[in-house]
Design an enzyme around this catalytic site. Structure first.
Site, short mmCIF file in Angstrom:
data_model
loop_
_atom_site.label_atom_id
_atom_site.label_comp_id
_atom_site.label_asym_id
_atom_site.label_seq_id
_atom_site.Cartn_x
_atom_site.Cartn_y
_atom_site.Cartn_z
CE1 TYR A 44 -3.42 2.84 0.69
CE2 TYR A 44 -1.92 3.49 2.47
CZ TYR A 44 -3.00 3.77 1.64
OH TYR A 44 -3.65 4.96 1.75
N GLY A 51 -5.91 5.41 -0.04
CA GLY A 51 -7.27 5.43 0.48
C GLY A 51 -8.18 4.52 -0.30
CG HIS A 74 -3.79 15.12 -0.17
ND1 HIS A 74 -3.76 14.35 -1.31
CD2 HIS A 74 -4.70 14.53 0.66
CE1 HIS A 74 -4.60 13.33 -1.18
NE2 HIS A 74 -5.19 13.42 0.01
CG ASN A 186 -0.85 8.33 6.04
OD1 ASN A 186 -0.91 7.18 5.65
ND2 ASN A 186 -1.80 9.21 5.78
NE ARG A 285 -15.61 31.26 51.20
CZ ARG A 285 -16.84 30.72 51.23
NH1 ARG A 285 -16.99 29.46 51.59
NH2 ARG A 285 -17.89 31.42 50.89
#
Length: 513
Positions: A44, A51, A74, A186, A285
């Protein structure tokens, strides 16, 4: 192991870095393994599409172009650029992951990222575009674009074309060998780098607000038992006990905090109506109970961000030591997204506490000891701190709106391959905005505290720690009588709060080195 303290020195203080040569050798070994292992295998992202397009095999002669196409396609970011600090942190986070030697990249990549960091040359990365599922795909694509010598850089205060930067620095862009494109894209490095800065700044906010809370108590000459060890020790939360202990240490030698037994127990009280309050308002307080959870949230976020910084967060993982390649989802950003949502909620509450203390100081019906708006001039003619309260309140409201969670806003995309995503980059960026807003809230609060201490002329009775804080801040924004524009004064305080190592100074003052 990259700790947040080291990251702060590298990112915020611009310390130069060197690469551990043993780690570089392991990066080279991982690359060599992948070179041999990938021969005649379908893997891959090396000879397949990405994808939902992974079912398409890519011919050997197109492998390099595949990686370049991934990077360029991208680079679709929009909106504002990440700040130079955020980009520097992104590069460092990605470099640290690459140095783990599970990415199958050539050593040119880590050497160039190191050189760009040291030269303060940052590829232009946009805020909008990431969904935090296959990592910060869009943000890291813009980083990768700069590494291959394309796009623009933030360099020496200007936006400069990549070739000009490389020529100026006498550097060369990386070459694509096998999977440098996918390895760069990635990962969670942008959300993690931004998240690391967020944690560092949140720690500064917490330290500042603990000091300011004590200063308000000093201004009111409050009783000190609400941060006593005895009271807080029976509430079993680390954060509360830590904040209370800090308040005790910081208030050491204060001439303003009162002992309850001296005023209410050791002598008989005969008044039917007491002029001084027996108990302060909650914003004075309940500081340990309010800031305690903030402390716990910040420190847990620090733990998660540190783990992510030092994790292998790309896909697939090239495990040269075991001689295999593993596919999965280490690039998914849920850990960072959830922590950034929690952190911004905690910081929003910190800002709300500062705002309530500010309002207390400005309202004579509440504090009974200061003129309206701590106005040292003519009431009605002058305005004191009145006009400065508005930006504080405005930022509180914006923070409350921004504190809605991002982690749960998954929107499927990528042809439903990315069917559940983290939105981690959005979460980190929204958290950063909340944090900057809160520095502005604290800037107004600081100015009001300076005005109140000066009006009451109690500087000499402050504790050594709060006196140091007063001296530092009043030098930037002195107390005033006549009205004048305050934006520049507030900006000076904000910058000081964001940049000064207040925590380290406190350790020295309190003898904790």
């Amino acid at each position: 192991m990259l700790e947040l303290e080291s990251l702060e020195q590298i990112v915020l203080q611009k310390a130069n870095i060197d690469l551990d040569q043993q780690a570089v050798a392991e990066v080279a070994a991982c690359f060599d393994f992948l070179t041999g292992f990938s021969q005649d295998k379908l893997i891959y992202g090396i000879n397949t599409g990405f994808g939902p397009m992974a079912q398409y095999r890519i011919e050997d002669e197109a492998r390099i172009q595949l990686q370049l196409n991934l990077i360029r396609s991208h680079c679709s970011g929009m909106g504002q650029l990440l700040s130079p600090l955020q980009t520097r942190a992104t590069i460092l986070a990605r470099l640290n992951t690459m140095m783990r030697a599970y990415s199958g990249i050539n050593t040119e990549v880590v050497q160039l990222m190191k050189d760009l960091l040291n030269a303060e040359a940052y590829p232009c990365i946009y805020q909008h575009g990431g969904v935090g599922a296959s990592g910060d795909l869009v943000q890291l694509a813009h980083l990768a674009l700069g590494l291959i010598g394309e796009g623009n850089f933030q360099f020496r205060g200007e936006i400069v074309k990549a070739p000009v930067v490389y020529e100026t620095l006498q550097l060369k862009p990386i070459r694509i060998h096998i999977r440098e494109g996918l390895a760069m894209l990635n990962g969670t490095s942008s959300m993690t780098g931004i998240g690391a800065i967020n944690v560092i700044h949140a720690r500064k906010l917490l330290t500042g607000q603990i000091l300011f809370s004590l200063m308000v108590n000093e201004i009111m000459e409050a009783y000190d038992d609400h941060f006593s060890e005895e009271l807080n020790g029976v509430k079993l939360h680390k954060g509360q006990q830590t904040v209370a202990a800090a308040m005790r240490a910081i208030s050491h030698k204060s001439g303003l905090m009162r002992k309850r037994h001296e005023h209410l127990y050791d002598k008989k009280v005969t008044e039917s109506v007491l002029e001084d309050k027996v108990q302060e308002y909650y914003s004075l307080r309940c500081v340990p109970q309010i800031l305690g959870p903030v402390y716990d949230t910040i420190e847990y976020s620090a733990q998660i961000i540190t783990q992510e910084l030092n994790s292998v967060n790309d896909n697939p993982v090239i495990d040269y030591k075991n001689g295999n390649i593993f596919h999965g989802g280490n690039f998914h950003g849920d850990y960072v997204a959830l922590e950034m949502d929690k952190l911004k909620i905690a910081v929003t509450k910190l800002g709300m506490l500062a705002d309530r203390q500010l309002n207390f100081l400005l309202n004579p019906a509440l504090n009974k000891k200061l003129p309206a708006f701590i106005n040292a001039g003519v009431l009605g003619l002058n305005f004191g701190v009145q006009g400065m309260q508005y930006p504080a309140v405005s930022n509180v409201a914006e923070n409350q709106t921004l504190s809605n969670p991002t982690y749960i806003h998954s929107v499927p995309n990528n042809n439903d391959n990315q069917d559940i995503v983290s939105m981690g980059t959005n979460a980190a960026l929204l958290c950063a905005r909340v944090i900057e807003n809160t520095f502005e809230i604290l800037s107004v609060h600081a100015l009001a505290i300076i005005q109140a201490i000066s009006y009451k002329q109690i500087q000499e009775r402050l504790s050594p720690a709060t006196r140091w804080m007063f001296d530092e801040l009043s030098a930037l924004a002195p107390a005033f009588v006549e009205d004048s524009p305050s934006s520049e004064r507030l900006q000076r305080i904000k910058q000081w709060l964001m940049e000064t190592e207040v925590g380290e100074k406190m350790k020295k003052l309190l003898g904790f080195e």
